[in-house]
Motif scaffolding. Structure first.
Motif, PDB file in Angstrom:
ATOM      1  N   VAL A 119      52.691   0.676 -11.246  1.00  0.00           N
ATOM      2  CA  VAL A 119      53.884   1.519 -11.152  1.00  0.00           C
ATOM      3  C   VAL A 119      53.501   2.902 -10.624  1.00  0.00           C
ATOM      4  O   VAL A 119      54.198   3.477  -9.779  1.00  0.00           O
ATOM      5  CB  VAL A 119      54.585   1.642 -12.521  1.00  0.00           C
ATOM      6  CG1 VAL A 119      55.843   2.496 -12.396  1.00  0.00           C
ATOM      7  CG2 VAL A 119      54.947   0.257 -13.063  1.00  0.00           C
ATOM      8  N   LEU A 141      59.787   5.767 -17.018  1.00  0.00           N
ATOM      9  CA  LEU A 141      60.401   4.591 -16.399  1.00  0.00           C
ATOM     10  C   LEU A 141      60.333   3.376 -17.320  1.00  0.00           C
ATOM     11  O   LEU A 141      61.310   2.635 -17.468  1.00  0.00           O
ATOM     12  CB  LEU A 141      59.705   4.272 -15.065  1.00  0.00           C
ATOM     13  CG  LEU A 141      59.980   5.254 -13.923  1.00  0.00           C
ATOM     14  CD1 LEU A 141      58.962   5.075 -12.819  1.00  0.00           C
ATOM     15  CD2 LEU A 141      61.391   5.042 -13.381  1.00  0.00           C
ATOM     16  N   LEU A 142      59.170   3.161 -17.954  1.00  0.00           N
ATOM     17  CA  LEU A 142      59.028   2.022 -18.860  1.00  0.00           C
ATOM     18  C   LEU A 142      59.985   2.142 -20.039  1.00  0.00           C
ATOM     19  O   LEU A 142      60.552   1.146 -20.503  1.00  0.00           O
ATOM     20  CB  LEU A 142      57.586   1.898 -19.353  1.00  0.00           C
ATOM     21  CG  LEU A 142      56.529   1.555 -18.296  1.00  0.00           C
ATOM     22  CD1 LEU A 142      55.155   1.437 -18.937  1.00  0.00           C
ATOM     23  CD2 LEU A 142      56.876   0.264 -17.560  1.00  0.00           C
ATOM     24  N   GLN A 144      62.876   3.714 -19.935  1.00  0.00           N
ATOM     25  CA  GLN A 144      64.221   3.514 -19.396  1.00  0.00           C
ATOM     26  C   GLN A 144      64.578   2.040 -19.278  1.00  0.00           C
ATOM     27  O   GLN A 144      65.720   1.648 -19.508  1.00  0.00           O
ATOM     28  CB  GLN A 144      64.349   4.166 -18.013  1.00  0.00           C
ATOM     29  CG  GLN A 144      64.609   5.658 -18.049  1.00  0.00           C
ATOM     30  CD  GLN A 144      64.801   6.207 -16.652  1.00  0.00           C
ATOM     31  OE1 GLN A 144      64.053   5.896 -15.737  1.00  0.00           O
ATOM     32  NE2 GLN A 144      65.821   7.018 -16.494  1.00  0.00           N
ATOM     33  N   VAL A 145      63.617   1.213 -18.905  1.00  0.00           N
ATOM     34  CA  VAL A 145      63.918  -0.206 -18.688  1.00  0.00           C
ATOM     35  C   VAL A 145      63.711  -1.049 -19.946  1.00  0.00           C
ATOM     36  O   VAL A 145      63.748  -2.273 -19.887  1.00  0.00           O
ATOM     37  CB  VAL A 145      63.101  -0.789 -17.512  1.00  0.00           C
ATOM     38  CG1 VAL A 145      63.440  -0.077 -16.228  1.00  0.00           C
ATOM     39  CG2 VAL A 145      61.595  -0.724 -17.785  1.00  0.00           C
ATOM     40  N   PRO A 150      55.948   1.946 -24.774  1.00  0.00           N
ATOM     41  CA  PRO A 150      55.507   2.057 -23.382  1.00  0.00           C
ATOM     42  C   PRO A 150      54.083   2.584 -23.234  1.00  0.00           C
ATOM     43  O   PRO A 150      53.337   2.126 -22.357  1.00  0.00           O
ATOM     44  CB  PRO A 150      56.533   3.014 -22.760  1.00  0.00           C
ATOM     45  CG  PRO A 150      57.196   3.705 -23.893  1.00  0.00           C
ATOM     46  CD  PRO A 150      57.164   2.750 -25.036  1.00  0.00           C
ATOM     47  N   ARG A 168      61.074  -6.294 -16.180  1.00  0.00           N
ATOM     48  CA  ARG A 168      61.421  -4.902 -16.414  1.00  0.00           C
ATOM     49  C   ARG A 168      60.418  -3.949 -15.745  1.00  0.00           C
ATOM     50  O   ARG A 168      60.786  -2.874 -15.271  1.00  0.00           O
ATOM     51  CB  ARG A 168      61.505  -4.636 -17.926  1.00  0.00           C
ATOM     52  CG  ARG A 168      62.828  -5.089 -18.516  1.00  0.00           C
ATOM     53  CD  ARG A 168      62.847  -4.956 -20.021  1.00  0.00           C
ATOM     54  NE  ARG A 168      62.431  -6.203 -20.653  1.00  0.00           N
ATOM     55  CZ  ARG A 168      62.263  -6.348 -21.960  1.00  0.00           C
ATOM     56  NH1 ARG A 168      62.460  -5.331 -22.758  1.00  0.00           N
ATOM     57  NH2 ARG A 168      61.910  -7.506 -22.454  1.00  0.00           N
ATOM     58  N   VAL A 169      59.164  -4.347 -15.703  1.00  0.00           N
ATOM     59  CA  VAL A 169      58.170  -3.548 -14.980  1.00  0.00           C
ATOM     60  C   VAL A 169      58.505  -3.506 -13.491  1.00  0.00           C
ATOM     61  O   VAL A 169      58.396  -2.458 -12.841  1.00  0.00           O
ATOM     62  CB  VAL A 169      56.753  -4.114 -15.201  1.00  0.00           C
ATOM     63  CG1 VAL A 169      55.741  -3.445 -14.264  1.00  0.00           C
ATOM     64  CG2 VAL A 169      56.323  -3.922 -16.650  1.00  0.00           C
ATOM     65  N   ALA A 172      61.195  -1.020 -12.982  1.00  0.00           N
ATOM     66  CA  ALA A 172      60.658   0.336 -13.048  1.00  0.00           C
ATOM     67  C   ALA A 172      59.988   0.721 -11.734  1.00  0.00           C
ATOM     68  O   ALA A 172      60.154   1.839 -11.235  1.00  0.00           O
ATOM     69  CB  ALA A 172      59.662   0.439 -14.203  1.00  0.00           C
ATOM     70  N   ALA A 176      61.251   3.781  -9.129  1.00  0.00           N
ATOM     71  CA  ALA A 176      60.345   4.916  -9.296  1.00  0.00           C
ATOM     72  C   ALA A 176      60.636   6.049  -8.321  1.00  0.00           C
ATOM     73  O   ALA A 176      60.616   7.224  -8.688  1.00  0.00           O
ATOM     74  CB  ALA A 176      58.896   4.449  -9.149  1.00  0.00           C
TER      75      ALA A 176
END
Length: 546
Positions: A119, A141-142, A144-145, A150, A168-169, A172, A176
């Motif tokens: 990421v 980001l992690l 958020q998803v 995280p 989900r990754v 992210a 990004a």
């Protein structure tokens, strides 16, 4: 959102895509046209093999050139024809101004790199961030998803995550750099229903904040109705109907569109029969994974993937195992098949198997089969379809001559809705849904007694889901099969399972006959799952709270 038709962000005009293999040419996409305005969501809907993903990959310039070609058309992005750009110019756009969430995250993520590296690389390459700043943004980001812990997941590798966590990754990574256009190819296929609601809410919120356009590719018509402003219905490489979402759903004109809207898994599961012989039984089953830290890699704790679970699976019955990603569903199935180590007695047709080694288990493998969640990762790219299905027959039924094996393979392909002529083709030549049918054929060709089905319909469009559900029921009745059906799709579980176990964090939250669970759930967690699956009324706050 107001659509500026005079200057769309993306304008696909008369696009065609051909694939050449020797002298054979496949016309995958045939002269399609559509626009996407800035801030708008446009959906491409159709069955597997209709050309949806090929169209999206054309926008990203990710098709296997020169085997793939564009006999006609142009793809205008902010006024520039992407098909005419150099590779260097396209690399500057791809991943920055245009990002894509892929359908199969396991084949898209690098197995040799950690989540933080993969990421963070997007941020370092396109935004010039330092490693320290990129790490901070990756954590954001992690979170958020919906990745739990995280910071603890930064050092994880893709194989250490569940299917939903890997997807989900991927989301992210795609978000990004805050792209102008997000191409979402089945973005919630691997996610359970409560996380699906969170992800869709996240995408909608970010789209509003960034005024980001979205090309949504999905077989889930509920998501299309909720997310898209306009819909393009595809079949056999052509757009057969296009219009505003409300018009398409309320007044579909084309027969194919009406067929899609009417498709949903139907029928009743086998009746509960507590007198049927027990095929598989486990008592107080545990699967704990050690957490090692420090220079000496000392064990400082355990991930309790399955913690004290007991079950009985009877002949001709289907036990549905449901729960969110990471709840331990797949780990449970792998432990029952003796594919991973576990503690606690496991009995197959009355015989203890928890102490058996690899060689001792081998004769039982014919009777105990599995269909994996990720068909592309479970099918060898170097073997033809016939060789993949034949492999088990060669090992378990060596007395069959080549002609008999080929006949059995043809029968298995027909049973899962594929042309027996596909015998000599390779997995990469098929869509995601078609590859899953190949995986099912590989399991069923040995006529097993017990089959673990790990999300077997998650990659399939609705009409094919219905076909596969009918197929599995028919095979079960014909051969008196016992199924362990693992899924986050509760509509499919309702159509197949007569008994249900609801799992969360490795433990059983609720268990009972499927009719009672679906009609009168007792636990708040079960109620949240059912509400998200059948009503889509669970808010982000409610999903997090449960």
């Amino acid at each position: 959102m107001t659509r500026d038709a005079s200057s769309p962000l993306v304008a696909v005009r008369d696009l065609s895509v051909d694939f050449r293999a020797g002298a054979r040419v496949t016309h995958a996409v045939k002269r399609i046209s559509f626009d996407i305005a800035k801030g708008e969501t446009v959906a491409l809907v159709g069955e597997s093999g209709s050309g949806k993903t090929v169209s999206a990959l054309s926008v990203m310039r990710l098709l296997p050139y020169p085997a793939a070609s564009h006999p006609s058309g142009e793809i205008l992005f902010a006024g520039k024809d992407l098909l005419a750009l150099s590779d260097k110019e396209m690399r500057a756009i791809r991943g920055d101004r245009i990002s894509m969430i892929f359908q199969e995250p396991m084949t898209s993520l690098n197995p040799l790199h950690t989540i933080e590296k993969q990421v963070g690389e997007m941020l370092i390459v396109h935004r010039g961030m330092t490693e320290a700043r990129a790490r901070e943004r990756v954590l954001e980001l992690l979170d958020q998803v919906g990745i739990q812990d995280p910071e603890g997941r930064l050092g994880s590798y893709p194989h250490q995550l569940s299917g939903g966590q890997r997807q989900r990754v991927m989301i992210a990574m795609a978000l990004a750099n805050e792209p102008d256009l997000l191409i979402a190819d089945e973005p919630t296929t691997a996610l359970d229903v409560t996380i699906q609601a969170q992800i869709l809410e996240l995408l909608a919120r970010l789209q509003g904040e960034l005024h980001m356009a979205m090309l949504l590719i999905t077989h889930d018509l509920g998501i299309v109705r909720r997310m898209a402003e306009r819909v393009n219905v595809m079949t056999q490489g052509e757009i057969v109907e296009a219009g505003r979402t409300a018009d398409i759903f309320d007044r579909p004109q084309h027969p194919y569109t009406r067929h899609l809207i009417a498709s949903e898994p139907k029928g009743d599961p086998p009746a509960e029969d507590e007198t049927a012989p027990v095929v598989l039984e486990a008592k107080n089953l545990k699967v704990w994974f050690p957490i090692k830290r420090g220079f000496l890699r000392r064990t400082v704790g355990h991930v309790k993937a399955v913690n004290g679970l007991s079950l009985k699976l009877r002949q001709g019955q289907t036990l549905g195992v449901v729960g969110e990603s990471g709840s331990g569903k797949t780990t449970l199935g792998l432990a029952l098949l003796r594919l991973i180590s576990s503690e606690g007695p496991i009995a197959y047709v009355g015989k203890r198997i928890d102490g058996l080694g690899f060689k001792q288990m081998r004769p039982l493998r014919r009777e105990m089969q599995i269909v994996f969640q990720d068909p592309y990762g479970s099918l060898s790219p170097r073997l033809s379809v016939g060789q993949i299905i034949e492999e088990g027959l060669r090992i378990q039924k060596p007395d069959l001559d080549p002609e008999a094996r080929r006949a059995r393979i043809a029968q298995a392909l027909e049973e899962v809705g594929l042309d027996p002529a596909a015998h000599d083709r390779y997995p990469h030549e098929f869509s995601g849904g078609q590859r899953q049918r190949i995986a099912i054929a590989r399991a069923m060709v040995l006529e097993p007694k017990f089959v673990m089905l790990d999300e077997p319909t998650s990659a399939l469009d609705l009409s094919v889901q219905a076909q596969i559900v009918d197929l599995l029921r028919d095979l079960q009745r014909r051969h008196n099969l016992a199924y362990l059906f693992i899924s986050h799709d509760l509509k499919v579980v309702r159509a197949l399972a007569n008994h249900v176990i609801v799992m969360r964090r490795g433990e059983v939250v609720e268990e009972g006959p499927a009719r009672e669970i679906f009609a009168r759930p007792r636990e708040a967690y079960t109620k949240a799952l059912l509400a998200a699956a059948f009503e889509l009324k669970v808010t982000h706050a409610e999903a997090v709270a449960t």
